[in-house]
Design a protein around this motif. Structure first.
Motif, mmCIF file in Angstrom:
data_model
loop_
_atom_site.group_PDB
_atom_site.id
_atom_site.type_symbol
_atom_site.label_atom_id
_atom_site.label_comp_id
_atom_site.label_asym_id
_atom_site.label_seq_id
_atom_site.Cartn_x
_atom_site.Cartn_y
_atom_site.Cartn_z
ATOM 1 N N TYR A 1 4.137 0.645 2.719
ATOM 2 C CA TYR A 1 3.220 0.704 1.697
ATOM 3 C C TYR A 1 3.938 0.307 0.371
ATOM 4 C CZ TYR A 1 5.198 5.306 0.907
ATOM 5 O OH TYR A 1 5.976 6.035 0.580
ATOM 6 N N GLY A 2 3.080 -0.031 -0.441
ATOM 7 C CA GLY A 2 3.571 -0.197 -2.075
ATOM 8 C C GLY A 2 3.107 0.792 -2.928
ATOM 9 N N VAL A 3 3.942 1.257 -3.938
ATOM 10 C CA VAL A 3 3.742 2.330 -4.784
ATOM 11 C C VAL A 3 2.983 1.444 -6.155
ATOM 12 C CG1 VAL A 3 4.375 3.859 -6.323
ATOM 13 C CG2 VAL A 3 5.403 3.410 -4.109
ATOM 14 N N SER A 4 1.687 1.799 -6.422
ATOM 15 C CA SER A 4 1.068 1.321 -7.363
ATOM 16 C C SER A 4 1.366 1.999 -8.782
ATOM 17 C CB SER A 4 -0.407 1.347 -7.135
ATOM 18 O OG SER A 4 -1.146 0.891 -8.366
ATOM 19 N N VAL B 1 4.664 9.331 3.426
ATOM 20 C CA VAL B 1 5.017 9.754 1.875
ATOM 21 C C VAL B 1 5.772 10.785 1.768
ATOM 22 C CG1 VAL B 1 4.083 9.814 -0.446
ATOM 23 C CG2 VAL B 1 2.668 8.417 1.374
ATOM 24 N N LEU C 1 0.433 10.219 -7.565
ATOM 25 C CA LEU C 1 0.942 8.910 -6.784
ATOM 26 C C LEU C 1 -0.005 8.264 -6.344
ATOM 27 C CD1 LEU C 1 3.502 7.614 -5.965
ATOM 28 C CD2 LEU C 1 3.327 8.793 -3.836
ATOM 29 N N SER C 2 0.062 6.854 -6.466
ATOM 30 C CA SER C 2 -1.175 5.946 -5.974
ATOM 31 C C SER C 2 -0.126 4.792 -5.322
ATOM 32 C CB SER C 2 -1.928 5.199 -7.085
ATOM 33 O OG SER C 2 -2.653 6.285 -7.733
ATOM 34 N N ILE C 3 -0.768 4.493 -3.731
ATOM 35 C CA ILE C 3 -0.105 3.915 -2.963
ATOM 36 C C ILE C 3 -1.063 2.569 -2.465
ATOM 37 C CG2 ILE C 3 1.745 5.378 -2.652
ATOM 38 C CD1 ILE C 3 0.505 5.926 0.226
#
Length: 294
Positions: A31-34, A63, A50-52
Motif C-alpha cells: 500500500y501507499g501512505v497518503s 500496517v 494514517l491514510s493509506i
C-alpha cells in the motif's frame, strides 16, 4: 529417462514458482501512505491519523503500529464506513475489501518521553509525517530540518526523527541537581511570570466562555489552515467550518441541515469527529448540540 525427466522439471518449475508467488501475494500485499498526522496532547498521548491507499486487487494489508500500547483503534474506508481488522504482533491486519482509501486512527502514550520540563517525541517513519503540537507548546530542539512549519504544525522528513518541546503553563519544579539553595530558581521565576499572565488570561477566558472556545478564536483563514492538516472528508470540513462561523457551537440538526446530510449519516460523522477530539457532543433536553474542541 533422465533427460526426459529433467526436461519436465524445466517445464514445470516456472509454473510451480508462479503458483508459489500467487500463494504468497496476499501476505506481501502493499500500500501507499497518503498522509500521516500525529496530534500530540499535553499529557504526552499522541493520536495517530494514517491514510493509506491499497494497491489494486489487494484485499488485506498489514500496517505497523507506532506504539506498543494503543487505544481506541478506528479503521474506516473513504466513506467513513468501518472496516474489519485485527491487531497482531504490533501491527494491524486490515481487510480492505474494495476500499480505495483506508483511514486508521488510534492513541498511544509510547511516542513521547519527559525529562524535567522538556517533552520529546520520537518517531521512526519511512514517509514524511506531520506533527501537530499543543497550542501552548514551545519547540526547543529538532532532529532535522522540517519540510514545513505552519503554526503549531511541523512536517518532518522520513527517518528517525525527534521533536523536543516544553508546555507553557503554571507549575512547580523540583530543585535541579547541583543547584544550591541560595541560588535563584529560574523555574520559580518563570512560574511567577506565568501566574501573572495566567490571571489576565483567566479573566479573558471567562468573558469568552459563551463562544465555545477555551482560547482566543483564530481567524477563519487560520482555522481553514488547521483543517487542511487534518485527515477529514469534505462533509467533516464543512461541518467544522459551519461551527466556526457560528461561534464554535450549534445544534446537530442545524449543522446537518446546513450541509445537507441525512440524519444517520450526520450522526456517524459527529461521532467520528468526537472520537478524533475535534468536537464535543452536548446532550440537550430536545436536541443534541456540537461544540468545537480545538
Amino acid at each position: 529417462m533422465a533427460v526426459e525427466y529433467g526436461s519436465r522439471l524445466k517445464f514445470i518449475a516456472p509454473f510451480a514458482l508462479m503458483a508459489l508467488m500467487l500463494t504468497l501475494l496476499p501476505v506481501s500485499a502493499q500500500y501507499g501512505v497518503s498522509s500521516m498526522v500525529l496530534h500530540v496532547y499535553e499529557d504526552g498521548y499522541v493520536r495517530v491519523d494514517l491514510s493509506i491507499v491499497p494497491d489494486n486487487y489487494t484485499s488485506q494489508v498489514e500496517v505497523p503500529l507506532l506504539g506498543e500500547h494503543v487505544e481506541n483503534v478506528i479503521v474506516t474506508d473513504e466513506g467513513g464506513n468501518p472496516l474489519d481488522f485485527s491487531e497482531e504482533h504490533g501491527k494491524l491486519v486490515i481487510y480492505t475489501g474494495m476500499s480505495s482509501l483506508v483511514n486508521v486512527s488510534y492513541y498511544t502514550p509510547d511516542l513521547t518521553s519527559k525529562a524535567g520540563i522538556v517533552w520529546t517525541l520520537n518517531v521512526s517513519s519511512e514517509v514524511p509525517f506531520t506533527v501537530v503540537l499543543p497550542q501552548n507548546a514551545v519547540v526547543v530542539d529538532l532532529s532535522d530540518i522540517p519540510e514545513e512549519i505552519a503554526g503549531n504544525s511541523i512536517t518532518m522528513p522520513p527517518g528517525n526523527q525527534s521533536i523536543s518541546y516544553t508546555i507553557t503553563g503554571i507549575g512547580t519544579s523540583p530543585q535541579a541537581p547541583g543547584e544550591s539553595e541560595g541560588s535563584p530558581n529560574v523555574y520559580a521565576l518563570m512560574a511567577v511570570l506565568l501566574l501573572a499572565g495566567g490571571l489576565v488570561g483567566l479573566t479573558y477566558a471567562f468573558r469568552r466562555k459563551s463562544t465555545g472556545f477555551d482560547r482566543e478564536m483564530p481567524t477563519r483563514e487560520e482555522f481553514e489552515g488547521k483543517l487542511a492538516n487534518l485527515d477529514l472528508n469534505d462533509d467533516e470540513k464543512r461541518a467544522l467550518l459551519y461551527l466556526f462561523d457560528r461561534g464554535g457551537k450549534a445544534s446537530q440538526a442545524e449543522v446537518r441541515e446546513a450541509i445537507g446530510l441525512p440524519k444517520t449519516t450526520a450522526w456517524r460523522m459527529f461521532k467520528r469527529l468526537e472520537r478524533k477530539g475535534l468536537v464535543k457532543i452536548l446532550k440537550g433536553k430536545k436536541e443534541n448540540w456540537v461544540e468545537l474542541r480545538f
